[in-house]
Scaffold this motif. Structure first.
Motif, PDB file in Angstrom:
ATOM      1  N   UNK A 111       0.824  -1.208   0.000  1.00  0.00           N
ATOM      2  CA  UNK A 111       0.000   0.000   0.000  1.00  0.00           C
ATOM      3  C   UNK A 111       0.859   1.260   0.000  1.00  0.00           C
ATOM      4  N   UNK A 112       1.932   1.270   0.779  1.00  0.00           N
ATOM      5  CA  UNK A 112       2.805   2.447   0.820  1.00  0.00           C
ATOM      6  C   UNK A 112       3.477   2.662  -0.537  1.00  0.00           C
ATOM      7  N   UNK A 113       3.825   1.569  -1.206  1.00  0.00           N
ATOM      8  CA  UNK A 113       4.406   1.689  -2.547  1.00  0.00           C
ATOM      9  C   UNK A 113       3.378   2.228  -3.533  1.00  0.00           C
ATOM     10  N   UNK A 114       2.116   1.839  -3.374  1.00  0.00           N
ATOM     11  CA  UNK A 114       1.054   2.348  -4.248  1.00  0.00           C
ATOM     12  C   UNK A 114       0.793   3.834  -3.992  1.00  0.00           C
ATOM     13  N   UNK A 115       0.918   4.252  -2.750  1.00  0.00           N
ATOM     14  CA  UNK A 115       0.658   5.654  -2.413  1.00  0.00           C
ATOM     15  C   UNK A 115       1.803   6.556  -2.862  1.00  0.00           C
ATOM     16  N   UNK A 116       3.056   6.130  -2.571  1.00  0.00           N
ATOM     17  CA  UNK A 116       4.205   7.011  -2.782  1.00  0.00           C
ATOM     18  C   UNK A 116       5.095   6.631  -3.962  1.00  0.00           C
ATOM     19  N   UNK A 117       4.853   5.464  -4.550  1.00  0.00           N
ATOM     20  CA  UNK A 117       5.618   5.069  -5.726  1.00  0.00           C
ATOM     21  C   UNK A 117       7.107   4.956  -5.471  1.00  0.00           C
ATOM     22  N   UNK A 118       7.904   5.509  -6.404  1.00  0.00           N
ATOM     23  CA  UNK A 118       9.361   5.384  -6.340  1.00  0.00           C
ATOM     24  C   UNK A 118       9.933   6.031  -5.085  1.00  0.00           C
ATOM     25  N   UNK A 119       9.276   7.051  -4.580  1.00  0.00           N
ATOM     26  CA  UNK A 119       9.780   7.715  -3.372  1.00  0.00           C
ATOM     27  C   UNK A 119       9.787   6.758  -2.183  1.00  0.00           C
ATOM     28  N   UNK A 120       8.861   5.822  -2.181  1.00  0.00           N
ATOM     29  CA  UNK A 120       8.836   4.833  -1.109  1.00  0.00           C
ATOM     30  C   UNK A 120       9.869   3.737  -1.345  1.00  0.00           C
ATOM     31  N   UNK A 121       9.844   3.137  -2.526  1.00  0.00           N
ATOM     32  CA  UNK A 121      10.725   2.004  -2.787  1.00  0.00           C
ATOM     33  C   UNK A 121      12.197   2.408  -2.797  1.00  0.00           C
ATOM     34  N   UNK A 122      12.506   3.618  -3.259  1.00  0.00           N
ATOM     35  CA  UNK A 122      13.900   4.052  -3.278  1.00  0.00           C
ATOM     36  C   UNK A 122      14.417   4.323  -1.873  1.00  0.00           C
ATOM     37  N   UNK A 123      13.521   4.715  -0.976  1.00  0.00           N
ATOM     38  CA  UNK A 123      13.933   5.007   0.395  1.00  0.00           C
ATOM     39  C   UNK A 123      13.963   3.761   1.264  1.00  0.00           C
ATOM     40  N   UNK A 124      13.004   2.849   1.058  1.00  0.00           N
ATOM     41  CA  UNK A 124      12.867   1.718   1.977  1.00  0.00           C
ATOM     42  C   UNK A 124      12.958   0.346   1.303  1.00  0.00           C
ATOM     43  N   UNK A 125      13.037   0.317  -0.016  1.00  0.00           N
ATOM     44  CA  UNK A 125      13.159  -0.954  -0.708  1.00  0.00           C
ATOM     45  C   UNK A 125      11.825  -1.546  -1.105  1.00  0.00           C
ATOM     46  N   UNK A 126      11.864  -2.496  -2.025  1.00  0.00           N
ATOM     47  CA  UNK A 126      10.643  -3.108  -2.544  1.00  0.00           C
ATOM     48  C   UNK A 126      10.255  -4.380  -1.807  1.00  0.00           C
ATOM     49  N   UNK A 127      11.209  -5.042  -1.187  1.00  0.00           N
ATOM     50  CA  UNK A 127      10.951  -6.348  -0.579  1.00  0.00           C
ATOM     51  C   UNK A 127      10.378  -6.192   0.825  1.00  0.00           C
ATOM     52  N   UNK A 128       9.161  -6.703   1.063  1.00  0.00           N
ATOM     53  CA  UNK A 128       8.545  -6.578   2.391  1.00  0.00           C
ATOM     54  C   UNK A 128       9.048  -7.602   3.400  1.00  0.00           C
ATOM     55  N   UNK A 129       9.993  -8.444   2.990  1.00  0.00           N
ATOM     56  CA  UNK A 129      10.468  -9.519   3.861  1.00  0.00           C
ATOM     57  C   UNK A 129      11.929  -9.376   4.259  1.00  0.00           C
ATOM     58  N   UNK A 130      12.518  -8.225   3.984  1.00  0.00           N
ATOM     59  CA  UNK A 130      13.905  -8.047   4.380  1.00  0.00           C
ATOM     60  C   UNK A 130      14.236  -6.567   4.513  1.00  0.00           C
ATOM     61  N   UNK A 131      15.402  -6.294   5.067  1.00  0.00           N
ATOM     62  CA  UNK A 131      15.891  -4.925   5.179  1.00  0.00           C
ATOM     63  C   UNK A 131      15.002  -4.018   6.003  1.00  0.00           C
ATOM     64  N   UNK A 132      14.668  -2.864   5.442  1.00  0.00           N
ATOM     65  CA  UNK A 132      13.891  -1.844   6.157  1.00  0.00           C
ATOM     66  C   UNK A 132      12.528  -2.363   6.582  1.00  0.00           C
ATOM     67  N   UNK A 133      11.938  -3.269   5.809  1.00  0.00           N
ATOM     68  CA  UNK A 133      10.611  -3.785   6.151  1.00  0.00           C
ATOM     69  C   UNK A 133      10.619  -4.477   7.503  1.00  0.00           C
ATOM     70  N   UNK A 134      11.678  -5.207   7.801  1.00  0.00           N
ATOM     71  CA  UNK A 134      11.770  -5.897   9.085  1.00  0.00           C
ATOM     72  C   UNK A 134      11.963  -4.903  10.223  1.00  0.00           C
TER      73      UNK A 134
END
Length: 222
Positions: A40-63
């Motif tokens: 949902x956050x990727x849908x709301x903010x697009x590249x601004x979200x994924x570039x800051x926090x990454x695309x994978x919800x199972x690793x890195x910033x998501x955890x």
């Protein structure tokens, strides 16, 4: 320096590995909520979200976000997402900012407006008012009342972020300059709260349909 993830709560990791079916279910719900939040956050903010926090919800910033949002219910996560949709800020919030939104902490500007009006106040604004000396507020200049609200806002925000519940009923009479208004309180429908996170799917589908209709109408308008 220790990684930030190592400084955050570990939840049930320190308990015996033998888990009941209830704890396994809780773990699955947490994982599902985290993935839904990331999409949902990727849908709301697009590249601004994924570039800051990454695309994978199972690793890195998501955890890290999952640990930082420990104790937040699905309904509260839904509140945070709705707040993001309503915000005029095109940039995604930080983890502390999003946790505050989930917990019902509005922007300082909104609180200032509510405390100076005779309309309905949010539960957080009522909490802020309880941190203010009402006598001093009534007899202070505008500059001083601004500072009093800012200081009270920070105190209230810290209390909520540490786990204090927002008041469900008025805890004080809000009497600003020339106003004797008493804030009203509305109880949230428990059924709506329980279903809020799942209903976001319908919200996004409806929003997408409205956008499509608007584009089609624009194409045929002379």
């Amino acid at each position: 320096m220790k990684a930030i993830e190592n400084l955050l709560p570990t939840g049930r990791a320190d308990l015996p590995k033998k888990a009941s079916s209830e704890s396994e279910t809780a773990k699955a719900v947490s994982s599902t909520s985290r993935r839904t939040l990331w999409v949902r956050m990727a849908e709301i903010y697009g590249h601004r979200w994924t570039s800051a926090f990454g695309e994978n919800p199972d690793q890195g910033a998501a955890l890290t976000w999952a640990k930082g949002l420990a104790g937040i219910t699905p309904a509260q996560l839904a509140d945070g997402l709705v707040s993001c949709l309503a915000s005029a800020d095109p940039w995604p919030p930080t983890l502390p900012e999003f946790r505050a939104r989930c917990l019902g902490v509005p922007a300082l500007a909104q609180v200032q407006m509510e405390l100076r009006s005779s309309g309905e106040r949010s539960a957080f604004s009522i909490l802020v008012w309880s941190c203010i000396d009402s006598y001093r507020y009534r007899h202070a200049s505008t500059d001083k009342t601004d500072r009093m609200i800012r200081d009270a806002y920070e105190i209230a925000r810290e209390r909520v972020m540490r786990g204090e519940k927002l008041p469900k009923l008025p805890v004080a009479t809000l009497a600003g300059h020339g106003s004797d208004a008493t804030p009203e309180s509305r109880r949230r429908d428990p059924e709506v709260a329980r279903n809020a996170f799942g209903e976001l799917d319908e919200l996004f589908r409806s929003a997408g349909a409205q956008v499509s209709e608007g584009v089609a109408a624009a194409e045929v308008t002379p």
